[in-house]
Design a protein around this motif. Structure first.
Motif, PDB file in Angstrom:
ATOM      1  N   PHE A 289       3.395   5.883  -2.705  1.00 26.84           N
ATOM      2  CA  PHE A 289       4.655   6.594  -2.935  1.00 26.84           C
ATOM      3  C   PHE A 289       4.966   6.721  -4.430  1.00 26.84           C
ATOM      4  CE2 PHE A 289       6.407   4.962   1.369  1.00 26.84           C
ATOM      5  CZ  PHE A 289       5.737   5.967   2.041  1.00 26.84           C
ATOM      6  N   GLY A 290       4.563   5.709  -5.186  1.00 24.97           N
ATOM      7  CA  GLY A 290       4.913   5.678  -6.602  1.00 24.97           C
ATOM      8  C   GLY A 290       3.936   6.395  -7.512  1.00 24.97           C
TER       9      GLY A 290
ATOM     10  N   ASP B 100       0.844  -1.207   0.000  1.00 27.56           N
ATOM     11  CA  ASP B 100       0.000   0.000   0.000  1.00 27.56           C
ATOM     12  C   ASP B 100       0.874   1.250   0.000  1.00 27.56           C
ATOM     13  OD1 ASP B 100      -2.570  -1.146  -0.012  1.00 27.56           O
ATOM     14  OD2 ASP B 100      -2.502  -1.475   2.150  1.00 27.56           O
ATOM     15  N   PHE B 101       1.864   1.270   0.869  1.00 24.13           N
ATOM     16  CA  PHE B 101       2.754   2.433   0.912  1.00 24.13           C
ATOM     17  C   PHE B 101       3.501   2.600  -0.412  1.00 24.13           C
ATOM     18  CE2 PHE B 101       2.440   1.984   5.615  1.00 24.13           C
ATOM     19  CZ  PHE B 101       2.162   3.307   5.933  1.00 24.13           C
ATOM     20  N   GLU B 102       4.008   1.503  -0.944  1.00 19.39           N
ATOM     21  CA  GLU B 102       4.741   1.591  -2.206  1.00 19.39           C
ATOM     22  C   GLU B 102       3.855   2.121  -3.327  1.00 19.39           C
ATOM     23  OE1 GLU B 102       6.847  -2.061  -3.256  1.00 19.39           O
ATOM     24  OE2 GLU B 102       8.670  -0.931  -2.755  1.00 19.39           O
TER      25      GLU B 102
ATOM     26  N   LEU C  54       8.545   8.741   2.011  1.00 15.66           N
ATOM     27  CA  LEU C  54       7.631   9.185   3.064  1.00 15.66           C
ATOM     28  C   LEU C  54       7.745  10.700   3.275  1.00 15.66           C
ATOM     29  CD1 LEU C  54       5.541   8.580   5.208  1.00 15.66           C
ATOM     30  CD2 LEU C  54       7.363   7.838   6.743  1.00 15.66           C
ATOM     31  N   ILE C  55       8.960  11.212   3.222  1.00 17.16           N
ATOM     32  CA  ILE C  55       9.156  12.664   3.334  1.00 17.16           C
ATOM     33  C   ILE C  55       8.456  13.386   2.192  1.00 17.16           C
ATOM     34  CG2 ILE C  55      10.901  14.487   3.133  1.00 17.16           C
ATOM     35  CD1 ILE C  55      12.754  12.653   4.813  1.00 17.16           C
TER      36      ILE C  55
ATOM     37  N   HIS D  24       3.993  16.955   0.519  1.00 20.88           N
ATOM     38  CA  HIS D  24       2.815  17.203  -0.319  1.00 20.88           C
ATOM     39  C   HIS D  24       1.577  17.398   0.548  1.00 20.88           C
ATOM     40  CE1 HIS D  24       0.956  16.785  -4.452  1.00 20.88           C
ATOM     41  NE2 HIS D  24      -0.099  16.796  -3.655  1.00 20.88           N
ATOM     42  N   LEU D  25       1.432  16.542   1.560  1.00 20.37           N
ATOM     43  CA  LEU D  25       0.285  16.647   2.476  1.00 20.37           C
ATOM     44  C   LEU D  25       0.313  17.977   3.227  1.00 20.37           C
ATOM     45  CD1 LEU D  25      -2.163  15.393   3.871  1.00 20.37           C
ATOM     46  CD2 LEU D  25      -0.592  14.197   5.411  1.00 20.37           C
ATOM     47  N   SER D  26       1.494  18.386   3.667  1.00 19.68           N
ATOM     48  CA  SER D  26       1.638  19.667   4.361  1.00 19.68           C
ATOM     49  C   SER D  26       1.213  20.834   3.474  1.00 19.68           C
ATOM     50  CB  SER D  26       3.098  19.849   4.796  1.00 19.68           C
ATOM     51  OG  SER D  26       3.324  21.153   5.266  1.00 19.68           O
TER      52      SER D  26
END
Length: 407
Positions: free
Chosen positions: A178-179, A173-175, A219-220, A225-227
């Motif tokens: 992220f991609g 899910d994370f990958e 993750l950074i 982007h979220l910030s």
């Protein structure tokens, strides 16, 4: 003035001294086989009194913030906060208080002492990935709109920023997120929409520890982007981070100066988890003072972003048993019950700046309890002032009411 490298070296030296000191404390406790006969008999003494009325003086003026602490004084005074100054702030930095649905007293604390906090984070929400560009938010059944209204009425400047967990996410899910910039954008937009619909002021995001030391660059990127998306909507983003110095070692933690430097300008605050220092296998203090100092100095040696660091304070304790290397959290109510039952001698450890006491169950063997006190909290508030940080408290329903006189 010290250079950044000199400050890093100072932090490491502090940790070496701390590890030696804590190890000696734990070894001493484990080596002591039994309690004295007088300790074993204390349960037979008379019932101790407990004040239920509030006071017109704070705990400092009542002479309660002391090293030489008596169990009877904690029992007598712990409910009696200063009702005349409960809206006054004594700590000028940001104060984040966590609240959990399973510890409902925290909701009352936020209403009574709301002016002492700048941020309140109810532990309500989870985000689940349900497929490509599909995200579901759960936990909204815990969101209490009436309580939010009262808190904001009582404290005009407070921000309500629920914690959100990335619940049930697999590595895949994370990958996938992220991609894909589309996935990142969809997640960010969904969180903004949720905040607007529910009248939240932003979020506390807890995700960093889920991936260990993997995929940090990706993750950074997601967090940046979220910030940006949240800030465009005038919403806050607070990131939960693990200690910069791994507990019980002088080794770097999972979140270091390198990651902090990349995120510091974009994240509103960092909720630093400087507690849970000890474990049942390595019993001892919850949050040794030199370790707190080192965690901040290693993270930001040049004091560039200290005001964004929220030094973590635990309002719970740990009860360790010498039998079977076991231990469990102890909250305020059971702490008071334990003091009433065993009436122990409370000991101050100068090196770690924490109180603790020992007691013995009839057939349960010897126990040691480390739980925050007015003196230990006051010293951590003074450290935060000295370092220029804010504080975060886990969590409001677990402490004793008179703790809040200090904030």
């Amino acid at each position: 003035m010290f250079s950044g490298q000199e400050k890093l070296d100072m932090g490491k030296n502090i940790m070496r001294l701390l590890c030696t000191s804590v190890s000696l404390t734990v070894i001493y406790w484990l080596a002591e086989g039994t309690l004295s006969k007088t300790d074993a008999k204390k349960g037979a003494t008379k019932k101790l009194e407990e004040k239920t009325l509030h006071s017109d003086k704070n705990v400092q003026d009542r002479g309660l913030v002391v090293v030489d602490l008596k169990a009877k004084d904690i029992i007598l005074e712990h409910r009696s906060y200063c009702s005349t100054k409960m809206r006054e702030r004594h700590f000028s930095g940001d104060v984040l208080g966590y609240i959990t649905p399973w510890n409902s007293h925290g909701y009352d604390v936020a209403k009574i002492f709301g002016n002492k906090f700048t941020l309140i984070s109810p532990v309500w929400l989870q985000v689940k990935r349900r497929g490509k560009e599909r995200f579901q938010f759960t936990g909204l059944h815990d969101a209490d709109k009436g309580w939010m209204k009262v808190v904001r009425k009582n404290s005009k400047n407070i921000k309500i920023v629920p914690r959100i967990l990335f619940d049930g996410w697999t590595y895949q899910d994370f990958e996938s997120v992220f991609g894909s910039e589309d996935e990142i954008e969809e997640l960010s937009e969904s969180m903004v929409l949720l905040a607007k619909n529910e009248n939240f002021d932003g979020f506390v995001v807890e995700v960093w520890s889920q991936l260990g030391n993997q995929k940090q660059t990706e993750l950074i990127h997601l967090l940046l982007h979220l910030s940006e998306a949240l800030h465009e909507a005038h919403l806050k983003l607070i990131l939960v981070i693990p200690p910069a110095v791994a507990a019980g070692t002088n080794q770097p933690g999972m979140f270091t100066k390198k990651e902090f430097d990349q995120l510091a300008s974009a994240i509103d605050s960092f909720s630093l988890m400087t507690y849970d220092y000890s474990t049942p296998q390595r019993p001892g203090p919850n949050s040794p003072l030199p370790w707190l100092r080192a965690c901040v100095q290693v993270l930001d040696p040049d004091s560039k972003w200290r005001n964004k660091i929220l030094l973590g304070l635990n309002f719970y304790g740990m009860d360790y048993s010498a039998l079977g290397a076991s231990g469990e959290p102890i909250l305020g109510s059971r702490y008071i019950e334990t003091l009433k039952e065993h009436k122990p001698k409370i000991v101050w450890d100068e090196q770690i700046a924490e109180h603790y006491f020992e007691y013995k169950k009839n057939k349960g063997g010897k126990h040691a309890v480390f739980y925050p006190t007015l003196k230990s909290i006051q010293l951590r508030l003074e450290l935060a002032k000295e370092l220029g940080t804010g504080i975060s408290i886990w969590e409001l329903g677990q402490g004793l009411d008179y703790f809040y006189d200090l904030l």
